[in-house]
Design an enzyme around this catalytic site. Structure first.
Site, PDB file in Angstrom:
ATOM      1  CG  HIS A   1      -1.901  -1.083   1.248  1.00  0.00           C
ATOM      2  ND1 HIS A   1      -1.568  -2.372   1.586  1.00  0.00           N
ATOM      3  CD2 HIS A   1      -3.225  -1.098   0.949  1.00  0.00           C
ATOM      4  CE1 HIS A   1      -2.652  -3.151   1.496  1.00  0.00           C
ATOM      5  NE2 HIS A   1      -3.668  -2.395   1.107  1.00  0.00           N
TER       6      HIS A   1
ATOM      7  CE  LYS B   1      -5.324  -4.666  -1.797  1.00  0.00           C
ATOM      8  NZ  LYS B   1      -5.820  -4.491  -0.410  1.00  0.00           N
TER       9      LYS B   1
END
Lengths: 216, 216
Positions: free
Chosen positions: B83, B109
């Protein structure tokens, strides 16, 4: 106009509310018009009150720049367009094409064929860059894999959407999204409060005015 | 788990059909978990039959690589995530991050913050590139201007979608698209015949199972 039966007569009898974008393509630009008289017919169309925009190919504008002022004299704005049905140019080339379209016209329109998804990103990136430079640009990546650019192009600054109407169902090109669905997708992906006034004037179940439909 | 009241007890009482992705973030990764016991709690969750995936941050995987095999021993697949809440890395850096996530996990991700629309294209491009290399990647551009990447990421290969459920209405992050709407957008922009079986199991009006909701 190249796909209409009697485009000038049909414009004469048009009494709809919506302004018209007139175009008359020859086969090099994906249309059916013969070269002879092609621009004369488009010019005749530009005289109608209902015709607000004329779309002229970049190649035509470059070769016959003098006609542009004549068109403007008929109180139409100019969309200068570039089509590539085989590929998507590199980012720098595409940016240069958009710059040239904007040089000649009020709206620079590019439609390119993506051979890979990365081409759709090149197109969206070029639209965004042009928009940041103050150019009114519009663009789509054609075909199935470019279909979503029709729905999200507005986020990157694209100023025009293209959608077949209900009566066009036999005429859909690959990747085209019918008007009602395109409208819903644009509405669902809008970030800011930009108005969709013009689209609001069109009912979802609108059909092509009979005077503009093709004979069966 | 960091936002749930008693996550382990709540997992114990969960009898839904849908498999669960468990995550337990500390503040560095946008969550509320304290560092003490954070991974132990996540590990305890991974023992539940209902937990099919565990999401572990790339930074955690890198620093404590030995825990990954322990998690796998509990029969869960690993989403390794990165992130960036402030920016979107350059394309090459983002590609390297995805490669690293894929090195440690089953799904790589990335969630990054776009400061400009060009960043959303960097993210989509990186997803496409990773997918072409055979990586199971997933990604979103956060915030309002990245919102559409949640809807079209699947076209570029993204393997996971994130959507709040109806009961989460006070918990929407900027740019998040509620489940029903996200489903409709994905459905409307799909090119191939990929099945949405899993999503089909969820009704549009689904609400968060009471055992997983936050106390008011």
């Amino acid at each position: 106009m190249d796909k209409a039966d009697n485009p000038i007569e049909q414009l004469e009898s048009y009494d709809g509310e919506l302004p018209i974008v007139a175009t008359n393509r020859n086969q090099w630009f994906g249309g059916k018009a013969r070269d002879t008289g092609r621009l004369d017919t488009l010019f005749a169309a530009s005289r109608f009150e209902s015709v607000a925009y004329v779309d002229i190919e970049l190649e035509t504008a470059r070769a016959k720049e003098w006609i542009l002022e004549e068109f403007r004299g008929n109180d139409v704005r100019l969309i200068i367009s570039h089509h590539d049905f085989d590929a998507t140019p590199d980012r720098e080339v595409l940016a240069a094409i958009i710059d040239q379209c904007a040089h000649y016209g009020d709206i620079a329109k590019v439609a390119t064929y993506p051979t890979d998804l990365s081409d759709t990103l090149v197109l969206l990136g070029a639209l965004h860059e042009a928009t940041q430079k103050g150019i009114d640009a519009a663009g789509i990546a054609m075909g199935e894999i470019g279909s979503h650019t029709r729905a999200i192009g507005h986020i990157y600054g694209s100023k025009l959407g293209y959608a077949p109407l209900l009566d066009d169902h036999d005429e859909y090109a690959p990747g085209q999204i019918p008007l009602g669905k395109l409208r819903a997708l644009i509405e669902a992906t809008r970030v800011d409060g930009t108005s969709l006034e013009r689209i609001d004037a069109i009912e979802d179940d609108v059909t092509v005015p009979s005077e503009l439909t093709l004979p069966n």
